[in-house]
Motif scaffolding. Sequence first.
Motif, mmCIF file in Angstrom:
data_model
loop_
_atom_site.group_PDB
_atom_site.id
_atom_site.type_symbol
_atom_site.label_atom_id
_atom_site.label_comp_id
_atom_site.label_asym_id
_atom_site.label_seq_id
_atom_site.Cartn_x
_atom_site.Cartn_y
_atom_site.Cartn_z
ATOM 1 N N GLU A 53 0.849 -1.189 0.000
ATOM 2 C CA GLU A 53 0.000 0.000 0.000
ATOM 3 C C GLU A 53 0.889 1.245 0.000
ATOM 4 N N PHE A 54 0.655 2.093 -0.988
ATOM 5 C CA PHE A 54 1.463 3.311 -1.084
ATOM 6 C C PHE A 54 0.679 4.343 -1.889
ATOM 7 N N ASN A 55 0.221 5.391 -1.221
ATOM 8 C CA ASN A 55 -0.602 6.412 -1.876
ATOM 9 C C ASN A 55 0.291 7.376 -2.661
ATOM 10 N N TRP A 56 0.613 6.982 -3.888
ATOM 11 C CA TRP A 56 1.516 7.783 -4.708
ATOM 12 C C TRP A 56 0.955 9.173 -4.978
ATOM 13 N N ASN A 57 -0.355 9.282 -5.122
ATOM 14 C CA ASN A 57 -0.965 10.591 -5.401
ATOM 15 C C ASN A 57 -0.674 11.599 -4.291
ATOM 16 N N TYR A 58 -0.552 11.097 -3.059
ATOM 17 C CA TYR A 58 -0.191 11.991 -1.952
ATOM 18 C C TYR A 58 1.307 12.210 -1.883
ATOM 19 N N LYS A 407 -2.540 11.874 9.617
ATOM 20 C CA LYS A 407 -3.445 12.775 10.330
ATOM 21 C C LYS A 407 -4.586 13.279 9.446
ATOM 22 N N TYR A 408 -4.285 13.579 8.192
ATOM 23 C CA TYR A 408 -5.274 14.265 7.359
ATOM 24 C C TYR A 408 -5.699 13.513 6.094
ATOM 25 N N VAL A 409 -4.899 12.575 5.626
ATOM 26 C CA VAL A 409 -5.123 12.006 4.296
ATOM 27 C C VAL A 409 -5.555 10.540 4.337
ATOM 28 N N TYR A 410 -4.983 9.757 5.223
ATOM 29 C CA TYR A 410 -5.094 8.292 5.172
ATOM 30 C C TYR A 410 -6.537 7.783 5.127
ATOM 31 N N ASN A 411 -7.383 8.291 5.995
ATOM 32 C CA ASN A 411 -8.759 7.787 6.084
ATOM 33 C C ASN A 411 -9.647 8.246 4.932
ATOM 34 N N GLU A 412 -9.195 9.282 4.211
ATOM 35 C CA GLU A 412 -10.009 9.822 3.133
ATOM 36 C C GLU A 412 -9.519 9.397 1.759
ATOM 37 N N SER A 413 -8.362 8.781 1.692
ATOM 38 C CA SER A 413 -7.730 8.533 0.397
ATOM 39 C C SER A 413 -8.008 7.136 -0.130
ATOM 40 N N ILE A 414 -7.897 7.007 -1.441
ATOM 41 C CA ILE A 414 -7.930 5.704 -2.085
ATOM 42 C C ILE A 414 -6.504 5.165 -2.074
#
Length: 444
Positions: A53-58, A407-414
Amino acid sequence: MKKYELFINKSILFCIIMFCITFFIKEDLGNIFIRIAFLLELIQLIREKQKKEFNWNYFKRYINPILFFILGIFLMVTLDMFKYESISMFESIIKMIIPFVVILIKRPSLKELYLIVRVLIIGLFINNIYAIYNYMFINSSSRAMGISEGVLYLAGLLLLQFPFYLCILMDKKIINNKLKYIFGVILLVVLISIYINSSRMTWCLIAFDMLVFILLVVQTWKKKILLFMVILLSLSFIYNYNEHVYHKINDAFDMESTSTKGHYYYARDGLNLFYDNKLLGVGLNNFKESMVKGNYVSIEAENNLKKDLHNKIGDKYVMPHAHNDIIMFLSEMGVLGGAIYIIFNITLVKVLFNDWIKYKNYISLAMLMVTINIILRGITDYNFALMGVVSVYFFILSVYICYIYRKYVYNESIIDKVSYKYLLSIYGFIISVILLRILSKHIF
């Protein structure tokens, strides 16, 4: 989670924590721990052989400027035909960002991040307390230094700390409980360390930090002006009634001062080296040899070097660097290297400024101020002569990136799935650089 996975994860976290404590006691010891964590992450990737798991967009907005910087320098090293001096310096730069890579691959949870930050604060606090104790009771020098490194090293570390402690004290979650007293004491220790370290550039940047803080945080112009006047009057009082500060500040404008003359002569001679090597420079880490070989060290600089920090090549005096980041990049890598340095810094500052605008939290503001501190420090010192300070900066940056994400991105991101092979390519690149350095010593 399987037992071996749990063991590896805990071992990686333990090594990161040990890095935070030992790096300031002995840099090489800290590097051993963080590189063990780096290798453990490699073992984990090889054993799992599955997408991570790695949110590249962020993450890409932070990673892309650093990739541009690293690959840009690698291009310049390639154009320099992988000379040993160049590839050796590039290897040092790669090793410098290993702490950054370790944190981003692990992406600790918020709980783990808080633990890492607490231990890092303890490590820095111990270093600062030692600097004060050593200055007052042991060392007869007029300037304080840390446990294992010199005066300028401590000055760099202090610039990484001040904005964070200043901003944390404004956080409502801290300011209304007992933690405000703890961070108040920590900030006081930092200010005392800054004073006895006696780095004029650090003093100037701390004053700059306070001005930026007032402009961006204080709500009304009436309060802004009032606080500005209080700080101005305080600094004026310190300047006029503290003999040590008075002489240090005046010395900066005294052209008979060894330090002041040195900074001017070394920067001027470094620019002359660049003017004759505009396109590609003389090659990474070839500054000293090129200065001597091309007789770029002026008579004034040579006379000053006899009383200042210097190196000798044969019987020739030479400055270790030009005491300026941009001049070093220009002289060693030409206009292309200068462009790489400028674009990297502008892009990174822009990303962090956008974070401050978007999240409006004090941690984002502190990270922005720390980044600007490091860039401005490059006006009078060569940051890459103190790899340890820059390595700690990138470590703090990676912790910040993961904190904002959790804090701000993880729960809202794909959540994206990234092949482990892409992450393994990082290790492949680093191993290739090490092998190139070994080969270049015997071939190029």
